[in-house]
Design an enzyme around this catalytic site. Structure first.
Site, mmCIF file in Angstrom:
data_model
loop_
_atom_site.group_PDB
_atom_site.id
_atom_site.type_symbol
_atom_site.label_atom_id
_atom_site.label_comp_id
_atom_site.label_asym_id
_atom_site.label_seq_id
_atom_site.Cartn_x
_atom_site.Cartn_y
_atom_site.Cartn_z
ATOM 1 N N ALA A 228 8.988 -5.304 -1.334
ATOM 2 C CA ALA A 228 9.261 -3.919 -1.723
ATOM 3 C C ALA A 228 7.999 -3.070 -1.776
ATOM 4 C CB ALA A 228 9.964 -3.887 -3.083
ATOM 5 N N GLY A 229 6.839 -3.695 -1.773
ATOM 6 C CA GLY A 229 5.602 -2.931 -1.829
ATOM 7 C C GLY A 229 4.401 -3.851 -1.898
ATOM 8 N N GLY A 231 -0.055 -3.741 -2.723
ATOM 9 C CA GLY A 231 -1.286 -3.046 -3.065
ATOM 10 C C GLY A 231 -2.488 -3.921 -2.772
ATOM 11 N N GLY A 232 -3.627 -3.536 -3.329
ATOM 12 C CA GLY A 232 -4.839 -4.280 -3.060
ATOM 13 C C GLY A 232 -4.850 -5.680 -3.658
ATOM 14 N N PHE A 233 -4.196 -5.848 -4.821
ATOM 15 C CA PHE A 233 -4.223 -7.140 -5.498
ATOM 16 C C PHE A 233 -2.836 -7.700 -5.772
ATOM 17 C CE2 PHE A 233 -8.069 -4.837 -6.705
ATOM 18 C CZ PHE A 233 -9.049 -5.767 -6.402
ATOM 19 N N ALA A 234 -1.800 -6.943 -5.489
ATOM 20 C CA ALA A 234 -0.453 -7.380 -5.870
ATOM 21 C C ALA A 234 0.554 -7.075 -4.773
ATOM 22 C CB ALA A 234 -0.032 -6.699 -7.172
ATOM 23 N N VAL A 236 4.952 -6.750 -4.418
ATOM 24 C CA VAL A 236 6.210 -6.642 -5.162
ATOM 25 C C VAL A 236 7.345 -7.074 -4.248
ATOM 26 C CG1 VAL A 236 7.760 -5.130 -6.445
ATOM 27 C CG2 VAL A 236 5.283 -4.752 -6.553
ATOM 28 N N LYS A 252 6.528 -8.868 -9.351
ATOM 29 C CA LYS A 252 5.192 -8.383 -9.007
ATOM 30 C C LYS A 252 4.230 -9.551 -9.145
ATOM 31 C CE LYS A 252 1.883 -4.657 -9.774
ATOM 32 N NZ LYS A 252 1.625 -3.379 -10.471
ATOM 33 N N ASP A 347 -2.286 6.658 -12.903
ATOM 34 C CA ASP A 347 -2.068 6.521 -11.453
ATOM 35 C C ASP A 347 -0.801 7.277 -11.064
ATOM 36 O OD1 ASP A 347 -2.710 5.686 -8.910
ATOM 37 O OD2 ASP A 347 -1.836 3.688 -9.127
#
Length: 478
Positions: A228-229, A231-234, A236, A252, A347
């Site tokens: 679903a998504g 990022g830089g460290f995670a 989802v 996550k 954020d």
């Protein structure tokens, strides 16, 4: 960091005693054996060859030392041992990589000293090392960790500024996590495992093509349905619980483990009223391992506000004014609620605003006070990794540092000034600009009649007067 090897069939390596060790180390790295086995292998290799002059200036041996250095609890001791054995002391790579490791650990003064030591020794290639040092100083000039980089007698040092702190720096987060640890351990749904994740599925391998893989956490099985998504460290993932297609959650998965987000969700549970709570995401639990943390949250299937904006961009249109006004009032309502209870999101951008649709028919009744079916309609603010709990800081605290999110850096960040709630309110203004113009906001500073100044978007308001008034009020307070 990787150990670079040449083709193992090359005859020149047949009489190279180091080469079999390189193969074993590469195999350990490829198998992700980043625990004691790898460290022991590196240490055995170092002990075997550290007095062998044949490898004293061998970049391959240097990388073995640096791999060991990276996993060591006493990096200063290891570096001193390298110096005593004169391991690649004239290679710029030694100083560049060690300084980079120190910078990652936020030991900036020591990193500066290592760069200077390598330059004084004229380590080769010297120009490369000087270039890396220049980039380091540039990063430090933009980084504020409750401190500023100042020149003192021609040397670089870091000086503290009273009552100012970088809320997202590693050192700040480390102190906060220590402070809240007794509290978070008592929270419902928090599970500290004190070991590495040992499930059959390699969590680092999960991606867009990982459908139907089973991730076992705390006696439950989560079947991955899609990504679903990321990022830089995670990452989802959408997942079903115990093969129940009607029980869908969001997982996550983050490396390294990061319990702070769970703490922020529990603060929301305590401070936000039941009526308002659904606007800020719901977390069911978190399992914290030594290498990963896994957060289990509600899953909302309607995408993000960013997806909504893009749906208009694709067809060359802008969002309807009435819908823009609705989402704007939703966001104002969110930020007012958060800031009143001492929480900053940190954020605030359309990617972190999920769209909520009520399952029931909507009517005029309940719209103004968000009751009935309107209670499940609107937006939901998620991703609390940069959340700030003002209750953990002095009342007069000011924050410094940069979120580094292009298009959402508040004016204070752009001008290297302290900030508090502006990080969220500017994000709101930037989102409204996106909805109105399908483009990121550019601002300009204009003088006012009373001798002050105001910040306004460069693009003029051509449309709804009500939205323009909302935006102007928000900009002037940013």
């Amino acid at each position: 960091m990787t150990v670079m090897l040449t083709d193992s069939n090359n005859a020149s390596y047949a009489h190279d005693p180091l080469f079999p060790w390189l193969l074993s180390i590469k195999k350990a790295l490829d198998n992700k054996a980043f625990g004691g086995d790898l460290n022991n292998l590196l240490l055995d290799c170092i002990r075997t060859f550290k007095h062998n002059t044949q490898y004293r200036n061998d970049p391959r041996f240097l990388k073995i030392w640096l791999l060991y250095l990276e996993g060591s609890d006493d990096t200063e001791f290891v570096f001193k041992e390298m110096e005593e054995n004169k391991i690649c002391s004239d290679h710029s790579l030694l100083y560049e990589l060690y300084a980079g490791l120190l910078e990652a650990k936020e030991n900036w003064q020591q990193a500066q000293m290592i760069y200077q030591k390598g330059i004084l020794r004229k380590a080769k290639p010297l120009e490369r090392l000087k270039g890396a040092h220049a980039l380091f100083l540039d990063r430090m000039s933009h980084r504020v960790n409750g401190c500023s980089l100042q020149k003192i007698d021609g040397d670089e040092s870091i000086g503290l500024v009273k009552n100012r702190v970088h809320p997202w720096s590693g050192s700040t987060m480390e102190e906060l996590l220590k402070k809240i640890n007794p509290q978070i351990m008592r929270y419902d749904g928090y599970h500290q495992r004190n070991k590495a994740y040992s499930g059959k599925v390699d969590l680092s391998s999960l991606g867009n093509a990982s459908r139907n893989k089973i991730v076992k956490i705390g006696g439950k099985e989560y079947q991955i349905k899609g990504c679903a998504g990321e990022g830089g460290f995670a990452k989802v993932f959408r997942a079903s619980v115990n093969s129940n297609p009607d029980d869908i959650v969001a997982l996550k998965i983050q490396k390294p483990a990061f319990p702070w987000e769970f703490y922020m969700y529990r603060q929301l549970d305590q401070r936000i009223s039941t009526k308002q709570r659904s606007s800020f995401g719901v977390v069911h639990g978190m399992d914290v391992y030594s290498d990963y943390s896994i957060l289990v949250c509600d899953y909302l299937c309607h995408g993000t506000l960013h997806d909504v904006i893009n749906s208009y961009v694709i067809v060359g249109k802008s969002m309807e004014e009435v819908l823009c006004i609705y989402y704007t009032t939703e966001m104002l309502y969110m930020l007012e609620t958060l800031h009143d209870v001492g929480i900053i999101h940190g954020d605030f951008k359309p990617d972190n605003l999920l769209v909520r649709y009520s399952r029931d028919d909507l009517s005029e009744d309940g719209f103004e006070d968000r009751t009935g079916s309107w209670g499940n309609q609107g937006l939901c603010l998620v991703d609390w990794g940069k959340g700030i709990d003002l209750h953990l800081f002095p009342d007069d605290i000011e924050f410094v540092g940069d979120c580094r999110t292009s298009g959402f850096r508040c004016i204070q960040m752009q001008e290297n000034k302290p900030w508090r709630f502006q990080v969220d309110t500017y994000g709101l203004c930037a989102i409204v600009h996106l909805m109105l113009h399908n483009s990121y906001m550019e601002i300009e500073k204009k003088a006012t009649s009373d001798g002050g100044y105001i910040y306004l978007p460069k693009k003029p308001f051509k449309r709804c007067l009500t939205t323009a008034l909302i935006m102007t009020r928000s900009y002037s307070r940013t």
